[in-house]
Design a protein around this motif. Structure first.
Motif: not given
Length: 259
Positions: A168-174, A177-181, A186-187
């Motif tokens: 869906r285009g999410a999860g590509r930021n590196i 702060s993006d990884k924490i979000r 996922y949680a």
């Protein structure tokens, strides 16, 4: 005598007694000989992959080196100890070097005993043995068993959710702060999925007549044989033989004041 076929509870008792015995000796020879003999027993009597063993042992090796190095840098220097090297505020004595070596070898010896148990014991058989030989409550044992069985499912569920986000285009930021979000994203689905699986398991166990009573029959019976007690004697003998060898070499006398 195969370690993988031994009674898990007696094996755990053997490891625990060996660790307690080792903890009262402070010389470097006793943990060194115990380490060598324990490794020999692990590979002679157990079906253990050397590659897997060395991979799991490596962190403990690093930890032992750190303990030894920190003990060398901050020794308990007294007027009775002989200094073998000194620079600035660092003073290394022969007695301090032996103490630090003993500390590092004790860590490695404890690690080898723990790996002997972990790599030759089936977790399910261990829980069954705790219920049958140690009278552990079935409610606690089956709860742990169910949680252990859920671990691969949680990993698989996590991979599915992450793949769905990427499609869906999410999860590509590196950025951090993006990884924490993303972890928060996922949680919540993982928690909801875990709750659903736990409820289904509880309903299934209740529908099958599970009450948690100790008076029950087991599909797989874990027995205790003479070989299991022989393992206990073997592990205790390893520590005692190592300590006796250290005494004969004169090392144990130097540390009798610390026992």
């Amino acid at each position: 005598m195969q370690l993988n076929a031994m009674n898990p509870s007696i094996k755990a008792l053997s490891i625990l007694v060996s660790i307690l015995l080792l903890s009262i000796f402070f010389d470097p020879v006793t943990p060194l000989l115990s380490l060598i003999l324990t490794i020999a027993v692990t590979f002679i009597f157990g079906k253990v992959s050397f590659k897997k063993w060395i991979l799991l042992f490596s962190p403990f090796l690093f930890m032992g080196i750190v303990y030894m190095w920190s003990s060398l840098l901050f020794p308990r220097v007294s007027s009775e100890e002989s200094i073998i090297w000194e620079w600035s505020f660092i003073s290394i004595t022969s007695e301090g070097f032996e103490r630090s070596l003993s500390l590092g070898l004790r860590v490695l010896s404890f690690a080898s005993l723990s790996l002997l148990f972990a790599l030759t014991t089936n977790p399910i058989n261990f829980l069954l043995s705790l219920m049958q030989q140690c009278r552990l409550s079935p409610k606690i044992a089956y709860s742990i068993m169910a949680g252990y069985q859920f671990l691969p499912l949680i990993k698989e569920e996590f991979e599915i959710i992450r793949s769905a986000h990427r499609i869906r285009g999410a999860g590509r930021n590196i950025t951090l702060s993006d990884k924490i979000r993303q972890i928060k994203q996922y949680a919540i689905p993982l928690l909801a999925s875990g709750i659903r699986k736990a409820e289904r398991t509880a309903i299934a166990m209740e529908s099958k007549g599970f009450t948690g009573s100790r008076s029950r029959e087991f599909h797989k019976v874990i027995t205790v044989s003479k070989k299991d007690w022989l393992l206990l004697c073997l592990m205790v003998s390893i520590v005692l033989i190592s300590a006796f060898t250290s005494y004969m070499l004169g090392y144990l006398d130097l540390y009798k004041g610390e026992l």
